[in-house]
Write a protein that holds these residues in place. Structure first.
Motif, PDB file in Angstrom:
ATOM      1  N   SER A  31       0.871  -1.175   0.000  1.00 18.57           N
ATOM      2  CA  SER A  31       0.000   0.000   0.000  1.00 18.57           C
ATOM      3  C   SER A  31       0.907   1.224   0.000  1.00 18.57           C
ATOM      4  CB  SER A  31      -0.933   0.014   1.211  1.00 18.57           C
ATOM      5  OG  SER A  31      -0.197   0.203   2.404  1.00 18.57           O
ATOM      6  N   MET A  32       0.298   2.362  -0.284  1.00 12.70           N
ATOM      7  CA  MET A  32       1.055   3.609  -0.288  1.00 12.70           C
ATOM      8  C   MET A  32       1.190   4.127   1.143  1.00 12.70           C
ATOM      9  SD  MET A  32       1.870   4.371  -3.377  1.00 12.70           S
ATOM     10  CE  MET A  32       2.017   6.122  -3.619  1.00 12.70           C
ATOM     11  N   PRO A  33       2.306   4.773   1.449  1.00 10.43           N
ATOM     12  CA  PRO A  33       2.397   5.411   2.769  1.00 10.43           C
ATOM     13  C   PRO A  33       1.452   6.608   2.825  1.00 10.43           C
ATOM     14  CG  PRO A  33       4.288   6.009   1.428  1.00 10.43           C
ATOM     15  CD  PRO A  33       3.505   4.997   0.643  1.00 10.43           C
ATOM     16  N   SER A  34       0.966   6.906   4.004  1.00  5.56           N
ATOM     17  CA  SER A  34       0.098   8.068   4.153  1.00  5.56           C
ATOM     18  C   SER A  34       0.914   9.351   4.282  1.00  5.56           C
ATOM     19  CB  SER A  34      -0.823   7.911   5.359  1.00  5.56           C
ATOM     20  OG  SER A  34      -0.051   7.725   6.525  1.00  5.56           O
ATOM     21  N   SER A  35       2.187   9.207   4.622  1.00  9.65           N
ATOM     22  CA  SER A  35       3.089  10.360   4.720  1.00  9.65           C
ATOM     23  C   SER A  35       4.516   9.866   4.511  1.00  9.65           C
ATOM     24  CB  SER A  35       2.966  11.032   6.080  1.00  9.65           C
ATOM     25  OG  SER A  35       3.538  10.211   7.077  1.00  9.65           O
ATOM     26  N   LEU A  36       5.413  10.795   4.247  1.00 10.57           N
ATOM     27  CA  LEU A  36       6.821  10.423   4.095  1.00 10.57           C
ATOM     28  C   LEU A  36       7.409   9.925   5.409  1.00 10.57           C
ATOM     29  CD1 LEU A  36       8.122  13.290   1.778  1.00 10.57           C
ATOM     30  CD2 LEU A  36       7.646  10.906   1.160  1.00 10.57           C
ATOM     31  N   ASP A  37       6.826  10.330   6.527  1.00  9.84           N
ATOM     32  CA  ASP A  37       7.303   9.873   7.833  1.00  9.84           C
ATOM     33  C   ASP A  37       7.230   8.349   7.960  1.00  9.84           C
ATOM     34  OD1 ASP A  37       8.212  10.474  10.594  1.00  9.84           O
ATOM     35  OD2 ASP A  37       6.259   9.584  11.099  1.00  9.84           O
ATOM     36  N   ALA A  38       6.348   7.708   7.197  1.00  9.84           N
ATOM     37  CA  ALA A  38       6.210   6.246   7.249  1.00  9.84           C
ATOM     38  C   ALA A  38       7.452   5.537   6.718  1.00  9.84           C
ATOM     39  CB  ALA A  38       4.985   5.809   6.460  1.00  9.84           C
ATOM     40  N   LEU A  39       8.340   6.263   6.075  1.00 11.00           N
ATOM     41  CA  LEU A  39       9.601   5.677   5.617  1.00 11.00           C
ATOM     42  C   LEU A  39      10.586   5.522   6.766  1.00 11.00           C
ATOM     43  CD1 LEU A  39      10.070   7.834   2.388  1.00 11.00           C
ATOM     44  CD2 LEU A  39       8.974   5.578   2.577  1.00 11.00           C
ATOM     45  N   TYR A  40      10.349   6.265   7.832  1.00 11.31           N
ATOM     46  CA  TYR A  40      11.238   6.249   8.996  1.00 11.31           C
ATOM     47  C   TYR A  40      10.569   5.675  10.245  1.00 11.31           C
ATOM     48  CZ  TYR A  40      14.357   8.023  12.638  1.00 11.31           C
ATOM     49  OH  TYR A  40      15.194   8.123  13.718  1.00 11.31           O
ATOM     50  N   LYS A  72       1.709  13.948  -1.627  1.00  9.65           N
ATOM     51  CA  LYS A  72       0.292  13.725  -1.901  1.00  9.65           C
ATOM     52  C   LYS A  72       0.126  12.393  -2.607  1.00  9.65           C
ATOM     53  CE  LYS A  72      -0.696  18.616  -2.341  1.00  9.65           C
ATOM     54  NZ  LYS A  72      -1.135  19.696  -3.195  1.00  9.65           N
ATOM     55  N   VAL A  73      -0.898  11.648  -2.193  1.00  6.43           N
ATOM     56  CA  VAL A  73      -1.227  10.367  -2.811  1.00  6.43           C
ATOM     57  C   VAL A  73      -2.582  10.495  -3.476  1.00  6.43           C
ATOM     58  CG1 VAL A  73      -1.695   7.922  -2.383  1.00  6.43           C
ATOM     59  CG2 VAL A  73       0.082   9.096  -1.070  1.00  6.43           C
ATOM     60  N   ASN A  74      -2.663  10.012  -4.698  1.00 11.54           N
ATOM     61  CA  ASN A  74      -3.920   9.999  -5.436  1.00 11.54           C
ATOM     62  C   ASN A  74      -4.053   8.613  -6.055  1.00 11.54           C
ATOM     63  OD1 ASN A  74      -6.236  10.522  -6.826  1.00 11.54           O
ATOM     64  ND2 ASN A  74      -5.336  11.999  -8.240  1.00 11.54           N
ATOM     65  N   GLY A  75      -4.787   7.743  -5.366  1.00 14.79           N
ATOM     66  CA  GLY A  75      -4.910   6.366  -5.838  1.00 14.79           C
ATOM     67  C   GLY A  75      -3.566   5.666  -5.760  1.00 14.79           C
ATOM     68  N   GLY A  76      -3.111   5.127  -6.877  1.00 16.70           N
ATOM     69  CA  GLY A  76      -1.831   4.425  -6.923  1.00 16.70           C
ATOM     70  C   GLY A  76      -0.668   5.315  -7.295  1.00 16.70           C
ATOM     71  N   LYS A  77      -0.903   6.613  -7.413  1.00 15.58           N
ATOM     72  CA  LYS A  77       0.154   7.549  -7.780  1.00 15.58           C
ATOM     73  C   LYS A  77       0.448   8.490  -6.616  1.00 15.58           C
ATOM     74  CE  LYS A  77      -0.963   7.434 -12.643  1.00 15.58           C
ATOM     75  NZ  LYS A  77      -0.995   8.180 -13.884  1.00 15.58           N
ATOM     76  N   PHE A  78       1.654   9.023  -6.620  1.00 19.45           N
ATOM     77  CA  PHE A  78       2.028   9.970  -5.574  1.00 19.45           C
ATOM     78  C   PHE A  78       2.843  11.097  -6.178  1.00 19.45           C
ATOM     79  CE2 PHE A  78       5.535   6.988  -5.786  1.00 19.45           C
ATOM     80  CZ  PHE A  78       6.658   7.783  -5.659  1.00 19.45           C
ATOM     81  N   GLU A  79       2.938  12.169  -5.414  1.00 20.72           N
ATOM     82  CA  GLU A  79       3.713  13.332  -5.833  1.00 20.72           C
ATOM     83  C   GLU A  79       4.478  13.861  -4.625  1.00 20.72           C
ATOM     84  OE1 GLU A  79       2.945  17.528  -8.162  1.00 20.72           O
ATOM     85  OE2 GLU A  79       1.267  16.569  -7.145  1.00 20.72           O
ATOM     86  N   ILE A  80       5.745  14.136  -4.833  1.00 21.49           N
ATOM     87  CA  ILE A  80       6.581  14.764  -3.811  1.00 21.49           C
ATOM     88  C   ILE A  80       7.062  16.084  -4.408  1.00 21.49           C
ATOM     89  CG2 ILE A  80       8.659  14.593  -2.389  1.00 21.49           C
ATOM     90  CD1 ILE A  80       8.472  11.521  -2.746  1.00 21.49           C
ATOM     91  N   ARG A  81       6.832  17.174  -3.664  1.00 17.47           N
ATOM     92  CA  ARG A  81       7.212  18.486  -4.173  1.00 17.47           C
ATOM     93  C   ARG A  81       7.864  19.319  -3.095  1.00 17.47           C
ATOM     94  NH1 ARG A  81       2.475  21.136  -7.576  1.00 17.47           N
ATOM     95  NH2 ARG A  81       2.403  22.351  -5.704  1.00 17.47           N
ATOM     96  N   SER A  82       8.704  20.223  -3.547  1.00 19.28           N
ATOM     97  CA  SER A  82       9.280  21.259  -2.696  1.00 19.28           C
ATOM     98  C   SER A  82       8.590  22.570  -3.055  1.00 19.28           C
ATOM     99  CB  SER A  82      10.776  21.382  -2.961  1.00 19.28           C
ATOM    100  OG  SER A  82      11.291  22.544  -2.354  1.00 19.28           O
ATOM    101  N   LEU A  83       8.413  23.418  -2.079  1.00 14.14           N
ATOM    102  CA  LEU A  83       7.831  24.723  -2.348  1.00 14.14           C
ATOM    103  C   LEU A  83       8.874  25.712  -2.867  1.00 14.14           C
ATOM    104  CD1 LEU A  83       5.406  25.111   0.670  1.00 14.14           C
ATOM    105  CD2 LEU A  83       4.869  24.453  -1.683  1.00 14.14           C
ATOM    106  N   GLY A  84      10.126  25.288  -2.940  1.00 10.96           N
ATOM    107  CA  GLY A  84      11.170  26.110  -3.533  1.00 10.96           C
ATOM    108  C   GLY A  84      11.568  27.294  -2.676  1.00 10.96           C
TER     109      GLY A  84
END
Length: 91
Positions: A31-40, A72-84
């Motif tokens: 399954s997809m993580p709900s947040s990047l924190d789930a990697l740690y 952000k997770v949308n179904g089976g896809k995800f997006e990781i972004r920086s606000l720059g």
């Protein structure tokens, strides 16, 4: 300038690395993580906690400007972004 270019390249490198870890998480946990924190940190709501593996050896890094990456997770896809550098979305 040069510093912005270096920070942009570094952010892209971090995003690519985090994306690889998200894909590994998805393969491990199924399954997809709900947040990047789930990697740690192991999430408390996993269907099968035995499938989780700590993928990062330290907490999720901040972007080069000291902000959290957006995830952000949308179904089976995800997006990781920086606000720059300006901290604004979509600029």
């Amino acid at each position: 300038g040069v510093s912005d270019d270096a920070n942009n390249k570094f952010a892209k490198t971090q995003i690519a690395s985090l994306s690889n870890f998200v894909n590994q998480y998805r393969l491990n946990v199924r399954s997809m993580p709900s947040s990047l924190d789930a990697l740690y940190n192991q999430p408390s709501d996993l269907a099968d906690p035995s499938r989780w593996t700590q993928l990062l050896d330290k907490p999720v890094p901040k972007d080069p400007w000291g902000r959290d990456y957006e995830f952000k997770v949308n179904g089976g896809k995800f997006e990781i972004r920086s606000l720059g550098p300006d901290g604004q979305a979509n600029t």
